[in-house]
Design a protein around this motif. Structure first.
Motif, PDB file in Angstrom:
ATOM      1  N   UNK A  37      -9.074   6.871  -3.280  1.00 13.84           N
ATOM      2  CA  UNK A  37      -7.807   6.425  -3.853  1.00 13.84           C
ATOM      3  C   UNK A  37      -7.276   5.239  -3.044  1.00 13.84           C
ATOM      4  N   UNK A  38      -7.400   5.337  -1.736  1.00 12.11           N
ATOM      5  CA  UNK A  38      -6.951   4.256  -0.851  1.00 12.11           C
ATOM      6  C   UNK A  38      -7.675   2.962  -1.200  1.00 12.11           C
ATOM      7  N   UNK A  39      -8.974   3.070  -1.420  1.00 11.75           N
ATOM      8  CA  UNK A  39      -9.741   1.870  -1.768  1.00 11.75           C
ATOM      9  C   UNK A  39      -9.303   1.285  -3.095  1.00 11.75           C
ATOM     10  N   UNK A  40      -9.076   2.165  -4.057  1.00 12.68           N
ATOM     11  CA  UNK A  40      -8.609   1.706  -5.363  1.00 12.68           C
ATOM     12  C   UNK A  40      -7.321   0.915  -5.225  1.00 12.68           C
ATOM     13  N   UNK A  41      -6.381   1.458  -4.443  1.00 10.19           N
ATOM     14  CA  UNK A  41      -5.090   0.802  -4.286  1.00 10.19           C
ATOM     15  C   UNK A  41      -5.256  -0.522  -3.547  1.00 10.19           C
ATOM     16  N   UNK A  43      -7.888  -2.449  -3.573  1.00 12.14           N
ATOM     17  CA  UNK A  43      -8.448  -3.418  -4.526  1.00 12.14           C
ATOM     18  C   UNK A  43      -7.362  -3.936  -5.458  1.00 12.14           C
ATOM     19  N   UNK A  44      -6.453  -3.035  -5.802  1.00 17.19           N
ATOM     20  CA  UNK A  44      -5.358  -3.411  -6.679  1.00 17.19           C
ATOM     21  C   UNK A  44      -4.490  -4.494  -6.029  1.00 17.19           C
ATOM     22  N   UNK A  45      -4.284  -4.376  -4.730  1.00 13.53           N
ATOM     23  CA  UNK A  45      -3.500  -5.389  -4.012  1.00 13.53           C
ATOM     24  C   UNK A  45      -4.175  -6.751  -4.131  1.00 13.53           C
ATOM     25  N   UNK A  46      -5.485  -6.757  -4.001  1.00 16.72           N
ATOM     26  CA  UNK A  46      -6.224  -8.024  -4.111  1.00 16.72           C
ATOM     27  C   UNK A  46      -5.946  -8.688  -5.446  1.00 16.72           C
ATOM     28  N   UNK A  47      -5.863  -7.864  -6.504  1.00 12.61           N
ATOM     29  CA  UNK A  47      -5.595  -8.386  -7.839  1.00 12.61           C
ATOM     30  C   UNK A  47      -4.250  -9.102  -7.881  1.00 12.61           C
ATOM     31  N   UNK A  64      -0.971   8.893   4.773  1.00 14.87           N
ATOM     32  CA  UNK A  64       0.060   7.974   5.259  1.00 14.87           C
ATOM     33  C   UNK A  64      -0.305   6.540   4.939  1.00 14.87           C
ATOM     34  N   UNK A  65      -1.556   6.219   5.229  1.00 13.91           N
ATOM     35  CA  UNK A  65      -2.052   4.872   4.985  1.00 13.91           C
ATOM     36  C   UNK A  65      -1.944   4.551   3.494  1.00 13.91           C
ATOM     37  N   UNK A  66      -2.277   5.530   2.685  1.00 15.81           N
ATOM     38  CA  UNK A  66      -2.195   5.351   1.234  1.00 15.81           C
ATOM     39  C   UNK A  66      -0.762   5.019   0.824  1.00 15.81           C
ATOM     40  N   UNK A  67       0.192   5.718   1.401  1.00 19.54           N
ATOM     41  CA  UNK A  67       1.601   5.445   1.084  1.00 19.54           C
ATOM     42  C   UNK A  67       1.999   4.042   1.521  1.00 19.54           C
ATOM     43  N   UNK A  89       0.673   1.661  -0.949  1.00 17.49           N
ATOM     44  CA  UNK A  89       1.389   1.748  -2.213  1.00 17.49           C
ATOM     45  C   UNK A  89       2.750   1.079  -2.121  1.00 17.49           C
ATOM     46  N   UNK A  90       3.425   1.259  -0.994  1.00 16.75           N
ATOM     47  CA  UNK A  90       4.699   0.556  -0.802  1.00 16.75           C
ATOM     48  C   UNK A  90       4.480  -0.946  -0.791  1.00 16.75           C
ATOM     49  N   UNK A  91       3.352  -1.355  -0.212  1.00 24.59           N
ATOM     50  CA  UNK A  91       3.028  -2.770  -0.153  1.00 24.59           C
ATOM     51  C   UNK A  91       2.879  -3.354  -1.561  1.00 24.59           C
ATOM     52  N   UNK A  92       2.303  -2.569  -2.459  1.00 16.96           N
ATOM     53  CA  UNK A  92       2.162  -3.022  -3.846  1.00 16.96           C
ATOM     54  C   UNK A  92       3.514  -3.278  -4.470  1.00 16.96           C
ATOM     55  N   UNK A  93       4.450  -2.368  -4.205  1.00 19.07           N
ATOM     56  CA  UNK A  93       5.800  -2.542  -4.748  1.00 19.07           C
ATOM     57  C   UNK A  93       6.372  -3.881  -4.325  1.00 19.07           C
TER      58      UNK A  93
END
Lengths: 229, 229
Positions: free
Chosen positions: A139-143, A145-149, B138-141, B144-148
DNA sequence: CGTACCATTGACGACGGTCAAAAAACGTGG
DNA sequence: CCACGTTTTTTGACCGTCGTCAATGGTACG
């Protein structure tokens, strides 16, 4: 956005009772455990599966249909985190609270598993604990990769999305999208107008063909790959 | 970008030998284990700590200085994933390969721990396995916050960054940034010019004061919070 | 004291957002 | 099967934000 399907009465007890004794598990893989321990629940179009900040008591697996997870900002903007398709697991949290909401995109069937049962299994079976960790890592990797987008321009984002979907649903040369332009826009950080215009632009460049609004034929993957940055 | 500091010869064996027997561990928390099992290594400014796609054989903890993790796209654009400050753990992967590169921002001291030692410990101690999982969560969160952040406008992104840094290094009302404007830009998905202009703008609005390029005084957190969307 | 490197500021243009309207697709009931 | 209303998608016109390119100013360090 309101919950249209509640978890059926008695579901909790049923799921707990379904927890197989250790020797019943032939293959201790997480995927298998989820399949054995869960109950399938139908959700109708736009039904909420769980909400942000709710306790993460269950883990979910898409059986049929598609699911979106998202956050809504204070000003109403919506950020879609991920789309989940049949076979995908979602809602698994390392901590006790969901960090986003989940909805069925169209009518869907979801396998629902009690998280505590999984955790109990993980305590006894190192293999399962390892797979839980690995799944969060995925899931971390997916997210990531999403940031790269999100740092790319509109064309690159849309192309990236098309290639991602094509890879996840390998059905020859076309993609049947379960989600609306608005959903795609909220996933890519674009407006639906820009998504629509970009698709039209790609079609005029002969890379794709919009057979219908929701069916996209990929004509030139090489060109798409080059556009992907 | 080249490796200026290699891991000292013999480090691997030393770290493995430092693995304490089970009864030696008074507090089995992951943090404690890392502190006991690691060796501190100095890195100089811009030194590479690990590279993308390299095997993830070690886990790292910042003792002094600051670290950036990043990816570089084909066309040279750089996306900074995270900044790590003293006390932060980084480089922990659920799988075997690093998904990004890591560099020291300025001169830094990093605690380096063999991943296999941690994994062995996790197999014996459920508590540690749980903490490894939790740490990835934690890293995942964080991501995810970074995406926001990345769907907001320039002002909101910069304000969000300032508030995040202020929270992570609570030193009264000012922040001493270890990183350049370019680093901040690559973290926020903006150019360094836009970062600079936005900071100047915030200063003219009296929310902040640029004491020097790297020292920012927060004058009106209320106003900043409102700007954060 | 000089030389990099870093940060700031300015001018300008492109990309994508906003608002509005038309067109197409979809579902429902006659 | 068609007619109708609703939702979704497309298209157009316009404008603001942020990126680009370039020059200037500041700061650190040898």
């Amino acid at each position: 956005m309101l919950t249209q399907n509640a978890i059926p009465t008695g579901f909790t007890r049923r799921a707990a009772n379904n927890l197989p004794a250790r020797e019943q598990i032939s293959d201790c893989s997480l995927t298998n455990s989820i399949n054995l321990m869960g109950a399938t629940v139908p959700y109708s179009r736009n039904a909420e599966i769980f909400g942000e900040n709710e306790p993460a008591d269950y883990v979910y697996k898409v059986v049929a249909g598609a699911v979106r997870t998202y956050k809504v900002l204070a000003d109403g903007r919506r950020q879609i985190r991920a789309f989940y398709l049949p076979g995908d697991v979602f809602g698994l949290e390392a901590n006790d609270t969901h960090t986003f909401s989940a909805e069925a995109i169209g009518d869907a069937k979801i396998l629902v598993v009690k998280r505590s049962a999984l955790m109990a299994l993980a305590t006894r079976e190192n293999q399962v604990a390892c797979e839980l960790w690995s799944m969060t890592g995925q899931e971390l990797r997916r997210v990531q990769d999403h940031i790269l987008v999100l740092i790319k321009n509109a064309k690159e984002r849309v192309v990236g999305f098309l290639l991602e979907m094509a890879e996840r649903v390998p059905s020859g040369n076309h993609i049947d999208l379960p989600m609306s332009r608005q959903d795609i826009g909220d996933y890519l950080g674009l407006t639906m107008e820009t998504v629509s215009r970009t698709l039209a632009d790609l079609e005029s460049g002969a890379s794709i063909e919009l057979a219908s609004a929701r069916r996209i034929v990929l004509h030139d993957r090489g060109a798409l790959g080059r556009l992907n940055g």
